[in-house]
Design a protein around this motif. Structure first.
Motif, mmCIF file in Angstrom:
data_model
loop_
_atom_site.group_PDB
_atom_site.id
_atom_site.type_symbol
_atom_site.label_atom_id
_atom_site.label_comp_id
_atom_site.label_asym_id
_atom_site.label_seq_id
_atom_site.Cartn_x
_atom_site.Cartn_y
_atom_site.Cartn_z
ATOM 1 N N LEU A 110 0.723 -1.167 -0.173
ATOM 2 C CA LEU A 110 -0.139 -0.107 0.037
ATOM 3 C C LEU A 110 0.835 1.365 0.031
ATOM 4 N N ASP A 111 2.045 1.053 0.702
ATOM 5 C CA ASP A 111 2.915 2.342 0.663
ATOM 6 C C ASP A 111 3.576 2.786 -0.574
ATOM 7 N N GLU A 112 3.902 1.559 -1.281
ATOM 8 C CA GLU A 112 4.461 1.508 -2.661
ATOM 9 C C GLU A 112 3.500 2.372 -3.694
ATOM 10 N N ASN A 113 2.200 1.783 -3.375
ATOM 11 C CA ASN A 113 1.219 2.253 -4.468
ATOM 12 C C ASN A 113 0.976 3.908 -4.172
ATOM 13 N N VAL A 114 1.093 4.141 -3.096
ATOM 14 C CA VAL A 114 0.676 5.597 -2.482
ATOM 15 C C VAL A 114 1.954 6.232 -3.048
ATOM 16 N N LYS A 115 3.195 5.875 -3.160
ATOM 17 C CA LYS A 115 4.458 6.740 -3.642
ATOM 18 C C LYS A 115 4.307 6.785 -4.965
ATOM 19 N N ASN A 116 4.001 5.803 -5.853
ATOM 20 C CA ASN A 116 3.749 5.659 -7.313
ATOM 21 C C ASN A 116 2.810 6.748 -7.721
ATOM 22 N N LEU A 117 1.652 6.816 -7.013
ATOM 23 C CA LEU A 117 0.570 7.683 -7.418
ATOM 24 C C LEU A 117 1.023 8.966 -7.147
ATOM 25 N N SER A 118 1.591 9.114 -5.864
ATOM 26 C CA SER A 118 2.182 10.798 -5.630
ATOM 27 C C SER A 118 3.068 11.126 -6.766
ATOM 28 N N LEU A 161 1.115 11.937 -9.872
ATOM 29 C CA LEU A 161 0.497 13.425 -9.785
ATOM 30 C C LEU A 161 1.516 14.551 -9.890
ATOM 31 N N VAL A 162 2.603 14.138 -9.310
ATOM 32 C CA VAL A 162 3.798 15.357 -9.280
ATOM 33 C C VAL A 162 3.998 15.814 -10.714
ATOM 34 N N GLU A 163 4.279 14.677 -11.493
ATOM 35 C CA GLU A 163 4.579 14.585 -12.913
ATOM 36 C C GLU A 163 3.669 15.055 -13.698
ATOM 37 N N GLU A 164 2.303 14.956 -13.334
ATOM 38 C CA GLU A 164 1.090 15.708 -14.207
ATOM 39 C C GLU A 164 1.390 17.147 -13.871
ATOM 40 N N ARG A 216 3.812 18.981 -13.188
ATOM 41 C CA ARG A 216 5.057 19.666 -13.675
ATOM 42 C C ARG A 216 4.448 19.903 -15.266
ATOM 43 N N LYS A 217 3.882 18.730 -15.992
ATOM 44 C CA LYS A 217 3.643 18.892 -17.508
ATOM 45 C C LYS A 217 2.624 20.128 -17.546
ATOM 46 N N GLU A 218 1.555 20.257 -16.512
ATOM 47 C CA GLU A 218 0.555 21.368 -16.838
ATOM 48 C C GLU A 218 1.314 22.616 -16.640
ATOM 49 N N THR A 219 2.210 22.467 -15.515
ATOM 50 C CA THR A 219 2.800 23.864 -15.460
ATOM 51 C C THR A 219 3.393 24.443 -16.657
ATOM 52 N N ALA A 220 4.361 23.382 -17.067
ATOM 53 C CA ALA A 220 5.049 23.821 -18.218
ATOM 54 C C ALA A 220 4.226 24.107 -19.380
ATOM 55 N N LYS A 221 3.029 23.645 -19.597
ATOM 56 C CA LYS A 221 2.301 23.981 -20.642
ATOM 57 C C LYS A 221 1.754 25.365 -20.475
ATOM 58 N N TYR A 222 1.134 25.703 -19.275
ATOM 59 C CA TYR A 222 0.879 27.295 -19.062
ATOM 60 C C TYR A 222 1.824 28.161 -19.067
ATOM 61 N N GLN A 223 3.055 27.765 -18.782
ATOM 62 C CA GLN A 223 4.203 28.716 -18.654
ATOM 63 C C GLN A 223 4.213 29.022 -20.379
ATOM 64 N N HIS A 224 4.493 27.964 -21.295
ATOM 65 C CA HIS A 224 4.557 28.144 -22.694
ATOM 66 C C HIS A 224 3.494 29.062 -23.271
ATOM 67 N N LEU A 225 2.192 28.964 -22.769
ATOM 68 C CA LEU A 225 1.103 29.867 -23.249
ATOM 69 C C LEU A 225 1.262 31.014 -22.813
ATOM 70 N N ALA A 226 1.836 31.320 -21.544
ATOM 71 C CA ALA A 226 1.845 32.736 -21.070
ATOM 72 C C ALA A 226 3.312 33.458 -21.840
ATOM 73 N N GLU A 227 4.132 32.602 -22.333
ATOM 74 C CA GLU A 227 5.179 33.273 -23.198
ATOM 75 C C GLU A 227 4.582 33.731 -24.497
#
Length: 336
Positions: free
Chosen positions: A28-36, A39-42, A44-55
């Protein structure tokens, strides 16, 4: 304090339960870590996309500001530009009034047609003049060549009867040899072996006379046609061909009905017929050294061997006539 629960199956069973629970907690702990991590990677991608749109938006805003400043500058100069254009208008109007007027398209087309017609007329005059010049040169050259052997014999130019007497010989081959001497506008390429095959025929003497008559008339036709064109009178219908020429003479040595201007389909289209009638000519007349000779003269009657004389009338070009064959009737549809 509650007593520790014990497994009714003893210590061993209790130990297995603890191990299983621990494994489930680790998974269960391993699944929680993978899920976290996902979520972190997603994020980051959303942040990069909105930064590109802002530029992109920032760049577009910067370009819009630049255009706005340039438009404002043009607007500020509007009055000056308007005044400058208004001051130029009178000068432009005056210059336009003095420009040459553009001619109408129809008038230009008419002028072009007139120029082309004049060009065609001059071309035709040049062609006619060149033909007359060439005919005069041929007449001069042939007259010089003709006078040497014929002056001593008293033969007059165009006198077919006098020329026929000079072509008299004891053999058919002899007649052809005499023609090579006296008939200066004839090029005789005929194979003498073909004539020699006729020498012992009972009608050979008759054929010698007819051959001499034909050669004399061919020479007279070429002479008269060259001289007429050299004098600038042009070759009329009487000189359209040898048959027309014979028909225009009061008492020709050669009857027009003996002159055949063409032959049937077999002679002009079949391989055998065309091959038999493709006869030697000077390369100046045809670079291949051969030409089709469908025009011919009936020296003999219809009964075999029915001798024929085939020739090429090149008087419109070189001023010459080529005698390419004299001998037995060539193969045709009835003899094939």
């Amino acid at each position: 304090m509650n007593p520790i629960a014990r497994s009714p199956f003893g210590p061993a069973a209790e130990q297995r339960c603890n191990i299983k629970a621990h494994a489930e907690l680790v998974l269960l702990d391993e699944n929680v870590k993978n899920l976290s991590k996902a979520l972190v990677e997603e994020c980051r991608k959303e942040t990069a996309k909105y930064q590109h749109l802002a530029e992109i938006e920032r760049d577009a805003r910067r370009e819009a500001e630049i255009r706005a400043r340039s438009y404002a500058k043009v607007i500020d100069q509007h009055d000056d530009l308007k005044a400058k254009l208004e001051s130029m208008i009178p000068d432009l109007v005056q210059e336009v009034q003095y420009l040459p007027k553009e001619p109408e398209v129809a008038e230009l087309e008419a002028q072009l047609r007139a120029a082309e017609k004049e060009r065609d007329g001059l071309t035709e005059l040049l062609r006619a003049a060149e033909e007359e010049r060439d005919a005069a040169l041929r007449a001069r050259d042939t007259a010089i060549a003709r006078l040497r052997p014929r002056q001593a014999d008293g033969i007059v130019v165009g006198d077919a009867e006098a020329l026929q007497l000079r072509l008299d010989a004891p053999t058919l081959c002899g007649v052809l040899e005499q023609a090579k001497r006296y008939c200066t506008l004839l090029v005789i390429t005929a194979d003498p072996d073909e004539a020699e095959r006729l020498e012992h025929h009972q009608k050979a003497s008759l054929w010698r006379d007819r051959l001499a008559d034909a050669l004399a008339m061919i020479q007279a036709y070429a002479e008269d046609k060259n001289l007429t064109r050299a004098r600038g009178r042009g070759a009329g219908p009487d000189f359209a061909n040898l048959r027309a020429y014979c028909g225009s003479r009061p008492s020709p040595l050669l009857s027009p009905v003996k002159v055949i201007l063409n032959e049937g389909k077999f002679a002009s289209s079949s391989p055998r017929g065309k091959a038999d009638r493709r006869l030697p000519v000077p390369e100046g007349i045809d670079p291949s050294g051969y030409a089709a000779m469908l025009e011919h003269i009936r020296i003999g009657d219809g009964a075999p061997p029915a001798p024929r004389l085939h020739y090429l009338d090149d008087t419109d070009q070189s001023g010459l006539i080529v005698v390419g064959f004299f001998g037995e009737h060539l193969h045709n549809a009835s003899t094939n």
